[in-house]
Design a protein around this motif. Sequence first.
Motif, PDB file in Angstrom:
ATOM      1  N   ASN A   1       0.855  -1.188   0.000  1.00  0.00           N
ATOM      2  CA  ASN A   1       0.000   0.000   0.000  1.00  0.00           C
ATOM      3  C   ASN A   1       0.887   1.233   0.000  1.00  0.00           C
ATOM      4  N   LEU A   2       0.416   2.296  -0.645  1.00  0.00           N
ATOM      5  CA  LEU A   2       1.226   3.500  -0.800  1.00  0.00           C
ATOM      6  C   LEU A   2       0.353   4.739  -0.709  1.00  0.00           C
ATOM      7  N   ASP A   3       0.783   5.725   0.081  1.00  0.00           N
ATOM      8  CA  ASP A   3       0.148   7.038   0.060  1.00  0.00           C
ATOM      9  C   ASP A   3       0.675   7.794  -1.142  1.00  0.00           C
ATOM     10  N   LEU A   4      -0.227   8.364  -1.932  1.00  0.00           N
ATOM     11  CA  LEU A   4       0.147   9.128  -3.115  1.00  0.00           C
ATOM     12  C   LEU A   4       0.248  10.599  -2.733  1.00  0.00           C
TER      13      LEU A   4
ATOM     14  N   GLY B   1      -3.887  10.803  -2.333  1.00  0.00           N
ATOM     15  CA  GLY B   1      -4.646   9.582  -2.578  1.00  0.00           C
ATOM     16  C   GLY B   1      -3.904   8.383  -2.030  1.00  0.00           C
ATOM     17  N   ARG B   2      -4.416   7.190  -2.336  1.00  0.00           N
ATOM     18  CA  ARG B   2      -3.813   5.942  -1.860  1.00  0.00           C
ATOM     19  C   ARG B   2      -3.994   4.862  -2.905  1.00  0.00           C
ATOM     20  N   ALA B   3      -3.105   3.887  -2.875  1.00  0.00           N
ATOM     21  CA  ALA B   3      -3.208   2.765  -3.801  1.00  0.00           C
ATOM     22  C   ALA B   3      -2.753   1.488  -3.124  1.00  0.00           C
ATOM     23  N   VAL B   4      -3.348   0.381  -3.551  1.00  0.00           N
ATOM     24  CA  VAL B   4      -2.940  -0.962  -3.132  1.00  0.00           C
ATOM     25  C   VAL B   4      -2.536  -1.707  -4.394  1.00  0.00           C
ATOM     26  N   PHE B   5      -1.452  -2.457  -4.319  1.00  0.00           N
ATOM     27  CA  PHE B   5      -0.936  -3.119  -5.511  1.00  0.00           C
ATOM     28  C   PHE B   5      -0.344  -4.476  -5.144  1.00  0.00           C
ATOM     29  N   ALA B   6      -0.163  -5.311  -6.162  1.00  0.00           N
ATOM     30  CA  ALA B   6       0.343  -6.670  -5.971  1.00  0.00           C
ATOM     31  C   ALA B   6       1.704  -6.826  -6.633  1.00  0.00           C
ATOM     32  N   ALA B   7       2.528  -7.694  -6.056  1.00  0.00           N
ATOM     33  CA  ALA B   7       3.838  -8.022  -6.608  1.00  0.00           C
ATOM     34  C   ALA B   7       4.176  -9.442  -6.185  1.00  0.00           C
ATOM     35  N   ASP B   8       5.322  -9.935  -6.637  1.00  0.00           N
ATOM     36  CA  ASP B   8       5.731 -11.300  -6.284  1.00  0.00           C
ATOM     37  C   ASP B   8       6.566 -11.350  -5.018  1.00  0.00           C
ATOM     38  N   THR B   9       7.333 -10.279  -4.734  1.00  0.00           N
ATOM     39  CA  THR B   9       8.188 -10.239  -3.551  1.00  0.00           C
ATOM     40  C   THR B   9       8.128  -8.856  -2.925  1.00  0.00           C
TER      41      THR B   9
END
Length: 411
Positions: A332-335, A381-389
């Motif tokens: 998760n990241l604050d934009l 804003g905020r975002a949630v994202f997916a990754a492998d590691t």
Amino acid sequence: MPGRERCDGHRVLLVGGKPDRALHALRDLGASVTCVASVKHAAKLSGGALVDAAVAVRNPADAEDVMLGLSRHGIRVEEFDVVTSALEFGLVAASVIGSAVSVRSLPLRTAVLLRDKPSQKRALLDAGIRVASSEVFVAPDDLEGAVARVGGLPVVVKPTDGAGAGDTEMIRSADDLRGWSARARPRPWLCESFVVGDELHLDGVVRNGTLRSVCTSRYFAPMIGVYDGELSGSAMLGAERSDIVSLAAETCMAQVVAALDLQDCVFHAEMFEQADGSVVFGEIGGRVGGGRIDEMVRRGTGVDLHSAWAAAALGVEEAFRADRSPGLVFGNLDLRTDPGTIVTLPSVEEIMGRSGVVDAELKLRPGDSMEAVADTNTRAGRAVFAADTWSQAREAAVTLDAWFRSRTVLA
């Protein structure tokens, strides 16, 4: 929803009108809710479907304000089955009020330990849990003596009852110390020795005094770094996680639960990784973690922390689990942007179109002002994202942050 034990008929006094997901969670479990909230939040809730009544007060974290507001509306605390709060600043007020009339609420000692950092650290030290050296002081000019007593610079100075890194500052040099002392106001402050190491956060659920679930994540940068422009966000420890560190963190968390006598609650805790695989405990709050940690945990583990909070507050079982994506690491990241008036910025749809992004929201719109960072709630804003590691998640966060800033125009 399947798997949820409904508790129709439970009457809840909720102290504080945020977050919205807490209100939805109580409603999903069949509770009727009277909410005592700030004037702004009470106005938004009045006439809506989430609450039966909204009581406006000056400060919902003040037990006197809450009681006077209820009295003005002809409402008696004894009418409720539960008094609770999903806000860190409302925990003690809810506990004081509930305890006074023997209504289900967070035990008062627990609420105090979750809110007062010096009391919390003392209880953890008494239990043999490793924490940073710390000293309480009131007058800003007394910081110099507190620094000496915790072992010298660098130190972190924060309110004894703060949250979200508000009014928290790193003091690295004698000049920093003099500058802070000149501009700070007298109040209870905590001076802590600076702990070197990557900062972890653990988010989970305690039921009947037992650690029911826990998700261990690592911040992209220590939270104190948000004032210096560091990324504000984190990602779960995935396939590359150190088993030694994870075991140490979760073992420490179980010890904290016992030391603070936590029974039925959710938590957001922070600790620091050490080179030898051990951890130094930071602090714990009795709430759902901020930012979109809730969505990150839900997607990664299937645990809905808001539903778990509501179930713990009501004293019912919460068996519901959301769909999860095994094998993926969620971040998760604050934009954020530089300070200024926003002319244009990416839309939610554009953010969602970025690789790996699974959830996004905007707080600001064109015409709004992006302020200088005051705490971890400062954001566009905020975002949630997916990754492998975890490492890939951090790379994705750096890329997303740079893209958002490049696409935002300021006046």
